[in-house]
Design an enzyme around this catalytic site. Structure first.
Site, PDB file in Angstrom:
ATOM      1  N   GLU A 179      -4.760   3.914  -7.374  1.00 13.53           N
ATOM      2  CA  GLU A 179      -4.687   5.364  -7.533  1.00 13.53           C
ATOM      3  C   GLU A 179      -3.986   5.732  -8.838  1.00 13.53           C
ATOM      4  O   GLU A 179      -4.246   6.766  -9.421  1.00 13.53           O
ATOM      5  CB  GLU A 179      -3.916   6.016  -6.377  1.00 13.53           C
ATOM      6  CG  GLU A 179      -4.498   5.793  -5.003  1.00 13.53           C
ATOM      7  CD  GLU A 179      -3.928   4.577  -4.288  1.00 13.53           C
ATOM      8  OE1 GLU A 179      -3.665   4.679  -3.092  1.00 13.53           O
ATOM      9  OE2 GLU A 179      -3.754   3.521  -4.922  1.00 13.53           O
ATOM     10  N   ARG A 208       1.109  -8.772   2.928  1.00 14.38           N
ATOM     11  CA  ARG A 208       1.030  -8.766   4.391  1.00 14.38           C
ATOM     12  C   ARG A 208      -0.204  -9.493   4.904  1.00 14.38           C
ATOM     13  O   ARG A 208      -0.208  -9.997   6.025  1.00 14.38           O
ATOM     14  CB  ARG A 208       1.141  -7.331   4.899  1.00 14.38           C
ATOM     15  CG  ARG A 208       2.570  -6.786   4.694  1.00 14.38           C
ATOM     16  CD  ARG A 208       2.695  -5.306   4.940  1.00 14.38           C
ATOM     17  NE  ARG A 208       1.905  -4.492   4.031  1.00 14.38           N
ATOM     18  CZ  ARG A 208       2.309  -4.084   2.822  1.00 14.38           C
ATOM     19  NH1 ARG A 208       3.482  -4.441   2.369  1.00 14.38           N
ATOM     20  NH2 ARG A 208       1.534  -3.328   2.074  1.00 14.38           N
TER      21      ARG A 208
END
Length: 186
Positions: A105, A68
């Site tokens: 993560e 993006r």
């Protein structure tokens, strides 16, 4: 023609971002900017808000993080009349590259940049859609610095304040601007 930021504000932009619970995994509230991109008025507002911030600054090139950051960064580079550099996932660029691995993560990822994309002394605006843990943006910062560029500023649409990504970026000597801030929680 640019929208002046006072005509349609950042609050309108925040309301346009779709929130999807439990995507891509349980407990994550995904902030989907495709609803902004699909609207000519809101996409223009997004680009214009960044354009107003950077049009008076010395920026030599805009670098966008996959994916993006490409959309926003390319439109912003066009408005600023500067070049655009993609920072892509490993294996996607066809020429000689520099790589930077970073932690997620739940694992690791690697991004790359062409070795000739940034020149010594270039002032680079680094763009992505959001800042969560900061890993992707910090990897982009490292690549730009390794090529001799200076990150004039990093910017994003959204910054999650409940995570320490923005803090890490700033602690690495990079100014960070985000249009919106929230805690990102479900």
């Amino acid at each position: 023609m640019l929208f002046h930021p006072d005509v349609m504000g950042v609050d309108a932009l925040a309301d346009k971002i779709r929130k999807i619970p439990n995507f891509p995994k349980e407990g994550i509230l995904f902030h989907d900017i495709t609803t902004v991109l699909q609207s000519p008025e809101y996409f223009r507002l997004l680009v214009d808000l960044f354009t107003y911030r950077y049009m008076g600054q010395k920026i030599d090139v805009v670098a966008g993080l996959e994916a993006r950051g490409f959309i926003i960064g390319a439109a912003l580079a066009y408005q600023l009349n500067v070049g655009f550099v993609p920072i892509r996932k490993k294996g996607k660029l066809p020429f000689d590259t520099l790589s930077q691995t970073y932690s997620l993560e739940y694992g690791e990822a690697t991004v790359e940049i062409h070795q000739d994309a940034i020149h010594t002394g270039d002032r680079v605006l680094l763009v992505d859609d959001l800042v969560a843990t900061g890993g992707t943006m910090l990897a982009g910062v490292e690549l730009i610095r390794r090529l001799g560029g200076e990150v004039a500023e990093a910017c994003a649409i959204l910054e999650f304040t409940d995570l320490d990504g923005a803090k890490k970026i700033r602690e690495n000597g990079v100014p960070l601007f985000s249009l919106l801030q929230n805690d990102g929680a479900l």
